[in-house]
Design a protein around this motif. Structure first.
Motif, short mmCIF file in Angstrom:
data_model
loop_
_atom_site.label_atom_id
_atom_site.label_comp_id
_atom_site.label_asym_id
_atom_site.label_seq_id
_atom_site.Cartn_x
_atom_site.Cartn_y
_atom_site.Cartn_z
N SER A 236 -46.92 11.15 12.22
CA SER A 236 -48.19 11.01 11.51
C SER A 236 -48.41 12.08 10.45
CB SER A 236 -49.35 11.02 12.51
OG SER A 236 -49.48 12.29 13.13
N LEU A 237 -47.77 13.25 10.60
CA LEU A 237 -47.95 14.33 9.63
C LEU A 237 -46.81 14.38 8.62
CD1 LEU A 237 -50.13 15.08 11.71
CD2 LEU A 237 -49.58 17.48 11.33
N THR A 238 -46.15 13.24 8.41
CA THR A 238 -45.12 13.14 7.38
C THR A 238 -45.71 13.44 6.01
OG1 THR A 238 -43.84 11.54 8.65
CG2 THR A 238 -43.46 11.59 6.27
N SER A 239 -46.93 12.95 5.78
CA SER A 239 -47.64 13.19 4.53
C SER A 239 -49.13 13.02 4.78
CB SER A 239 -47.19 12.21 3.44
OG SER A 239 -47.62 10.89 3.76
N VAL A 240 -49.93 13.47 3.83
CA VAL A 240 -51.37 13.30 3.94
C VAL A 240 -51.73 11.82 4.01
CG1 VAL A 240 -53.59 13.65 2.76
CG2 VAL A 240 -51.88 15.48 2.77
N VAL A 258 -58.01 10.39 17.71
CA VAL A 258 -56.57 10.34 17.49
C VAL A 258 -55.98 11.71 17.79
CG1 VAL A 258 -56.60 8.45 15.82
CG2 VAL A 258 -56.82 10.83 15.03
N ILE A 259 -54.72 11.71 18.20
CA ILE A 259 -54.02 12.96 18.52
C ILE A 259 -52.70 12.99 17.77
CG2 ILE A 259 -52.95 14.33 20.34
CD1 ILE A 259 -54.99 13.17 22.29
N ALA A 260 -52.46 14.10 17.06
CA ALA A 260 -51.20 14.34 16.37
C ALA A 260 -50.55 15.59 16.97
CB ALA A 260 -51.43 14.52 14.88
N HIS A 261 -49.36 15.93 16.48
CA HIS A 261 -48.63 17.08 16.99
C HIS A 261 -48.36 18.09 15.87
CE1 HIS A 261 -47.94 14.18 20.17
NE2 HIS A 261 -47.43 15.14 20.93
N TRP A 262 -48.51 19.35 16.22
CA TRP A 262 -48.23 20.41 15.27
C TRP A 262 -46.78 20.29 14.79
CZ3 TRP A 262 -52.07 24.20 14.30
CH2 TRP A 262 -51.69 25.19 13.38
N PRO A 263 -46.56 20.35 13.48
CA PRO A 263 -45.19 20.16 12.97
C PRO A 263 -44.24 21.27 13.42
CG PRO A 263 -46.69 20.81 11.20
CD PRO A 263 -47.54 20.53 12.39
N GLY A 267 -35.94 18.63 14.72
CA GLY A 267 -35.99 17.81 15.91
C GLY A 267 -37.27 16.99 16.00
N VAL A 268 -37.74 16.81 17.22
CA VAL A 268 -38.94 16.01 17.44
C VAL A 268 -40.13 16.64 16.73
CG1 VAL A 268 -39.51 17.22 19.60
CG2 VAL A 268 -40.32 14.88 19.23
N TYR A 269 -40.95 15.79 16.11
CA TYR A 269 -42.14 16.20 15.36
C TYR A 269 -41.80 17.15 14.21
CZ TYR A 269 -44.03 14.53 19.80
OH TYR A 269 -44.29 13.79 20.94
#
Length: 288
Positions: A236-240, A258-263, A267-269
């Motif tokens: 989800s944080l690939t781009s704005v 919604v929940i995203a992950h700190w980049p 590897g993953v995320y």
């Protein structure tokens, strides 16, 4: 729409602390960490316990809600775990949410030497795990003789800051676990279906949302709806714009959070903290 961020418990505190502070400063409504003994491709790397991590996070933040994402019966018994949860609720001054799920196969089970369980067995144990935690966190004394757990005059003084207990965020994709969420959860979270097709993933999320609506019908309870955006085939944080589009689609499907992950660097995320900063500046302020 409320937004949350997951900070994996993989860094020493001197490196992790600024992330937790930033999550609050950026305007996220809630921040989470994984509750595992080790996790998938990161099992051989650095990893820290969820409860101490969240306790430390509570000491360096003031407003943001904090939670486990998600605790499971794989290596926890409700009686001692309830004591840890009461401490977290106290230290955070009532900002703690218990994220809880059935748990799956993998390292958390294997490292304890436990025999493999079928999905049905895991779900049955999960329902009892949640029900007993509910009793322990609501009552001063609890005696319980169940199929999977026993508690004999378990004390819970002084009780939680949040009454009658802290909110539960129940992870569920299947109907039996969804019924646990409808019965005990203040929130329900789904990861959607397992697919590499983004459009198919969103169709699956819509289907799961509809199923939960049907299961929840007639309960008379309000249950907030959370979506794990990063269970989709595209981070989800690939781009704005990727994040903005995902949030909009989740809102259209009736999700409240919604929940995203700190980049991470790789590897993953894997992603860029610059994108996270841009989202904090350009997207989060417009979300209520």
């Amino acid at each position: 729409m409320r937004t949350g961020i997951v900070i994996l418990p993989e860094h020493r505190w001197w490196f992790a602390e600024p992330k937790w502070k930033a999550a609050e400063e950026y305007g996220f409504h809630h921040a989470w960490t994984y509750d595992h003994l080790g996790w998938r491709t990161l099992v051989d790397g650095p990893w820290f316990g969820a409860v101490p991590t969240l306790t430390a996070a509570a000491m360096v933040t003031e407003r943001i809600r904090l939670g486990t994402y998600v605790a499971s019966p794989n290596f926890r018994h409700p009686v001692p775990f309830a004591r840890e949860l009461l401490a977290l609720d106290d230290v955070s001054d009532g900002r703690f949410t218990l994220g809880v799920g059935a748990g799956g196969a993998g390292y958390d089970v294997e490292v304890m030497g436990a025999a493999p369980r079928t999905p049905g067995e895991r779900t049955a144990r999960f329902g009892e795990f949640v029900d007993l935690l509910d009793e322990l966190l609501r009552k001063d004394r609890t005696t319980w003789h169940g199929e999977h757990y026993t508690a004999v005059d378990a004390r819970s003084a002084p009780g939680g800051v949040q009454r009658p207990r802290m909110p539960f965020l129940v992870a569920a994709n299947g109907p039996k676990a969804m019924r646990v969420a409808a019965r005990q959860g203040q929130g329900w979270v789904t990861t959607g279906p397992d697919t590499d097709d983004l459009d198919a993933w969103w169709r699956g999320v819509a289907d799961l949302a509809g199923r939960f609506t049907a299961i929840q019908h007639g309960t008379g309870r309000r249950v907030d709806r959370y979506l794990d955006l990063d269970s989709a085939p595209v981070y989800s944080l690939t781009s704005v714009e990727t994040f903005r589009d995902a949030v909009g689609r989740a809102e259209e499907l009736g999700f409240t959070d919604v929940i995203a992950h700190w980049p991470r660097h790789d590897g993953v995320y894997a992603g860029s903290e610059g994108v996270l900063e841009a989202i904090a500046a350009d997207v989060l302020p417009a979300l209520s």
